[in-house]
Write a protein that holds these residues in place. Structure first.
Motif, PDB file in Angstrom:
ATOM      1  N   GLU A  44      25.339 -18.403   7.943  1.00  0.00           N
ATOM      2  CA  GLU A  44      25.905 -19.655   8.419  1.00  0.00           C
ATOM      3  C   GLU A  44      25.562 -19.829   9.901  1.00  0.00           C
ATOM      4  O   GLU A  44      25.332 -18.862  10.609  1.00  0.00           O
ATOM      5  CB  GLU A  44      27.427 -19.647   8.277  1.00  0.00           C
ATOM      6  CG  GLU A  44      27.930 -19.462   6.858  1.00  0.00           C
ATOM      7  CD  GLU A  44      29.443 -19.219   6.822  1.00  0.00           C
ATOM      8  OE1 GLU A  44      30.186 -20.185   6.620  1.00  0.00           O
ATOM      9  OE2 GLU A  44      29.867 -18.056   7.001  1.00  0.00           O
ATOM     10  N   PRO A  63      29.541 -23.806   4.227  1.00  0.00           N
ATOM     11  CA  PRO A  63      28.185 -24.358   4.079  1.00  0.00           C
ATOM     12  C   PRO A  63      28.045 -25.174   2.794  1.00  0.00           C
ATOM     13  O   PRO A  63      28.835 -25.029   1.857  1.00  0.00           O
ATOM     14  CB  PRO A  63      27.319 -23.106   4.019  1.00  0.00           C
ATOM     15  CG  PRO A  63      28.218 -22.033   3.498  1.00  0.00           C
ATOM     16  CD  PRO A  63      29.622 -22.383   3.895  1.00  0.00           C
ATOM     17  N   ALA A 110      28.199 -14.179   5.058  1.00  0.00           N
ATOM     18  CA  ALA A 110      29.128 -15.280   5.330  1.00  0.00           C
ATOM     19  C   ALA A 110      30.549 -14.762   5.529  1.00  0.00           C
ATOM     20  O   ALA A 110      30.884 -13.633   5.150  1.00  0.00           O
ATOM     21  CB  ALA A 110      29.095 -16.278   4.185  1.00  0.00           C
ATOM     22  N   SER A 125      27.032 -24.868   8.896  1.00  0.00           N
ATOM     23  CA  SER A 125      28.318 -24.643   8.248  1.00  0.00           C
ATOM     24  C   SER A 125      29.392 -25.415   8.995  1.00  0.00           C
ATOM     25  O   SER A 125      29.491 -25.317  10.215  1.00  0.00           O
ATOM     26  CB  SER A 125      28.643 -23.148   8.243  1.00  0.00           C
ATOM     27  OG  SER A 125      29.746 -22.902   7.405  1.00  0.00           O
TER      28      SER A 125
END
Lengths: 461, 461
Positions: free
Chosen positions: B190, B218, B237, B213
């Motif tokens: 992200e 995202p 993430a 994001s």
């Protein structure tokens, strides 16, 4: 708090649980207190541990119940094969020297000293004190607590600002190999040498260039040629009681090797792992005579203080220290302030030099006992040297001995030994065992040697 | 033991030493006891610390003396330039978020919660107990203490055998990036995302493929394209209260992203760093719905329990776990058994859920105070979202603001802020500050916001 007893209660309950129906209520705390003659706190500790393992469910105010087990799953993880590709380096299993041994085995394989050789009282007092201090709840600077940096610096004749504190020296090896050499680059190493260094180099994608090393250390001419031919700028070595050979470099040898390193504009990683483990000689770290930052000095307290105090340091002069600090801060962020505080506490107590003096004698007695037992029971084997420091012997067996088979045979008879090949960066040059005199009970040395001797007789029979 | 007081005595002696001639005797312990109204033990502790720093020399039975200082050396380390080559990645300095702040600064930059938000009593009791137990002097298995593995497994709906205990989650990032991807390989992240992940990826030589994001996480289509075009098999993430944005993925978003990851035969690193730091929402880890080992779940206790308890874990199902364990064993060997024991103790105490409930309210109050102060004093700035968990706000400033200059201006006025660019894997898409509501004293929020507002006015004026 009797931890042993809470573990025993948990173990006994685990057996009960193995055949109990899900949903069934466990005996009450009161009943367990009576059954095990333990305090309610100890029983509750055992129950909490079973709850954490997911075996037991606690319903407050009602009691504890056998938890419904999840059905066993078989999952196809085949897709991961494509995602993972083949490993860049042969993924190594966990080293033999790290294996935990059941209590009834004779653990001649281990790389760690027995608990009876640790300054247990100093460690417990230091940890208890640290638990009350700032270190328990605060975050230390990235490069380490200033007082601990100063202590490591003093040991190396350097300044506190040259020191980077590490969460163990193994982490320092990875950091040096990654940040000073980098994937694909060469590093020269003694052969045989510490398996953890070989492994860290492989994991960092380095190309290991081995040079032979005997009871007096490596030949400076071999090092000269290896640096010349490979273009390597890093030489990893253990000049003081090398693991596994026990070699200590003489002052002359150290100077000659230092000259070669300087001439090539290279770094020497001086892994001083056994600094506190001398028996009949004194350590003479090369770093104390290093004028211009060629020596990267690695020093750990995990072996001599306690395996739970994972604290080590690199002393590095010049711009290389910034390179090392950047990697460590990306890898570890910082080292637990509690462990740093406790480690410094131990090594600045008056009891520390006292402990080291006693350790010296006890290690020597253990070494002599194991040497004698091997001479008696394994007469065809050969000790390349009787080490003057460290924790182990390096035993050469008759050529052609299959040491892997031998180790398996010994294990079947209750004795764990470490086949020597893990200490060779390339093919072993002979059949070796590394045998620890610091791990097992000395009373077991005689029987351990006997088992090795019998297994060797079977192997050559 | 009053550590503060021993540090104060050492500090006062350091000032005295700065102007004292080498060889001069220090005041006696008795005199220092009287002068500082401290116990002899405290005074001796201060003297030991100065000895460790090399400032004082102790002659047993005589007293302590000012040590002769080494002459300052200037050394030419130029040869290291050739040996080190240029770094493979731009050697990053230490992150702003790690900076230690003097007590008189308002530390809105920090990534760590203030001590008052930690379960200090639980931590001290657990550490004291652990100091008496086996963990203080023994070496745990490489993958971690079985009971702690079981606890982490339970959190993720996995088995204890899926868990690898780590010396902090930062170390886990390095391990995953090295062992699952390897130097030169791609990883999708992200943007913005945690600076420590960006740094660990750079240090491992990975190519970072960023996807935007926002407050909801995202877009699955962006992820689909990024995986397709880059061939990456790893997506890093923070689905729950992402650092810095505070984003939490909805159930639907998480499922859609999980589908994309599965379709590409890729791994998702779920860095659940803020699991215990919810304010007005609950964490919903993706790993609990992962059927076939696509999620590598990373969970740390350093932020919520104590920075000194550097204990974290990766939960990984399938062969990838062996790859991860091999790297960790080459990097760290094992994690301090003392810290593992103490961490497990804290999170299995009845006081732990009580602490978390209170933490929830205190974080929310702090968040609301800082939001209000910013609205009042920095009206031209914009909060992308009011986070429902985590430790910080992500403040967008008017386009064109030079945040580096702004941060310097704030620092000159006693307020530390973190410019947003460290959280971007590429060029920042706007002018951002990351502001912690968990670090500084809430009473300072109003003044801190005022300083930011004034600096912003100067910057645009």
């Amino acid at each position: 708090m009797d931890n042993g007893s809470s573990a025993a209660i948990a173990q006994s309950l685990r057996q009960w649980l193995a055949s109990a129906a899900p949903g069934r209520q466990l005996p009450s705390t009161r009943a367990l207190v009576a059954e095990h003659q333990a305090s309610p706190v100890t029983v509750q500790r055992a129950l909490r541990s079973l709850t954490a393992e997911g075996l037991v469910e606690s319903r407050p105010g009602v009691g504890s119940f056998v938890r419904a087990q999840r059905p066993l799953r078989t999952t196809d993880h085949g897709w991961q094969t494509a995602a993972l590709h083949a490993p860049a380096t042969r993924a190594p299993e966990v080293s033999v020297a790290l294996r935990s041994a059941p209590n009834d085995m004779i653990a001649l394989h281990t790389g760690f000293p027995d608990r009876s050789l640790l300054p247990e009282r100093l460690v417990r007092v230091a940890l208890t004190r640290a638990a009350r201090g700032d270190g328990a709840v605060s975050r230390p600077p990235v490069a380490g607590l200033p007082e601990l940096q100063a202590w490591f610096a003093e040991q190396a004749g350097a300044s506190a600002g040259d020191v980077v504190v590490l969460p163990g020296s193994q982490s320092g090896l990875g950091t040096i190999f990654r940040s000073v050499v980098g994937a694909g680059g060469p590093v020269v190493m003694e052969s045989p040498t510490y398996w953890g260094a070989i492994r860290a180099a492989a994991q960092a994608g380095l190309r290991v260039v081995p040079i032979p090393s005997g009871p007096g250390g490596p030949d400076p001419d071999d090092l000269d040629r290896a640096l010349e031919e490979s273009g390597a700028r890093l030489f990893y070595a253990q000049p003081t009681w090398a693991n596994p050979t026990g070699a200590q470099w003489s002052r002359e040898r150290a100077d000659a090797i230092g000259d070669v390193v300087r001439r090539h504009g290279a770094f020497l990683v001086e892994d001083d792992w056994a600094h506190e483990l001398g028996m009949t000689a004194e350590p003479m770290p090369l770093v104390t005579r290093d004028q211009d930052g060629h020596v990267l000095y690695l020093r750990s307290l995990s072996k001599s203080v306690s395996p739970s105090l994972r604290v080590a340091a690199i002393v590095a002069r010049g711009p290389v220290r910034a390179r090392i600090l950047a990697d460590q801060s990306a890898e570890a962020l910082y080292v637990s302030g509690l462990l740093q505080t406790a480690a410094l506490d131990v090594v600045t107590q008056p009891g520390w030099p006292t402990h080291l003096r006693s350790l010296r004698h006890r290690l020597r007695d253990r070494r002599d006992l194991l040497v004698a037992a091997l001479a008696h029971h394994v007469p065809t084997a050969h000790l390349t040297a009787v080490p003057t420091g460290g924790l182990n012997l390096w035993l050469q067996l008759p050529d052609g001995t299959d040491v892997t088979m031998l180790a398996r045979d010994c294990e079947a008879h209750g004795v764990l030994v470490a086949p020597g090949h893990e200490w060779f960066p390339a093919e072993p040059t002979g059949a070796f065992l590394r045998l620890s005199f610091a791990g097992p009970d000395p009373d077991s040395f005689d029987h351990g040697a006997e088992v090795i001797g019998e297994a060797l007789a079977r192997a050559s029979g």
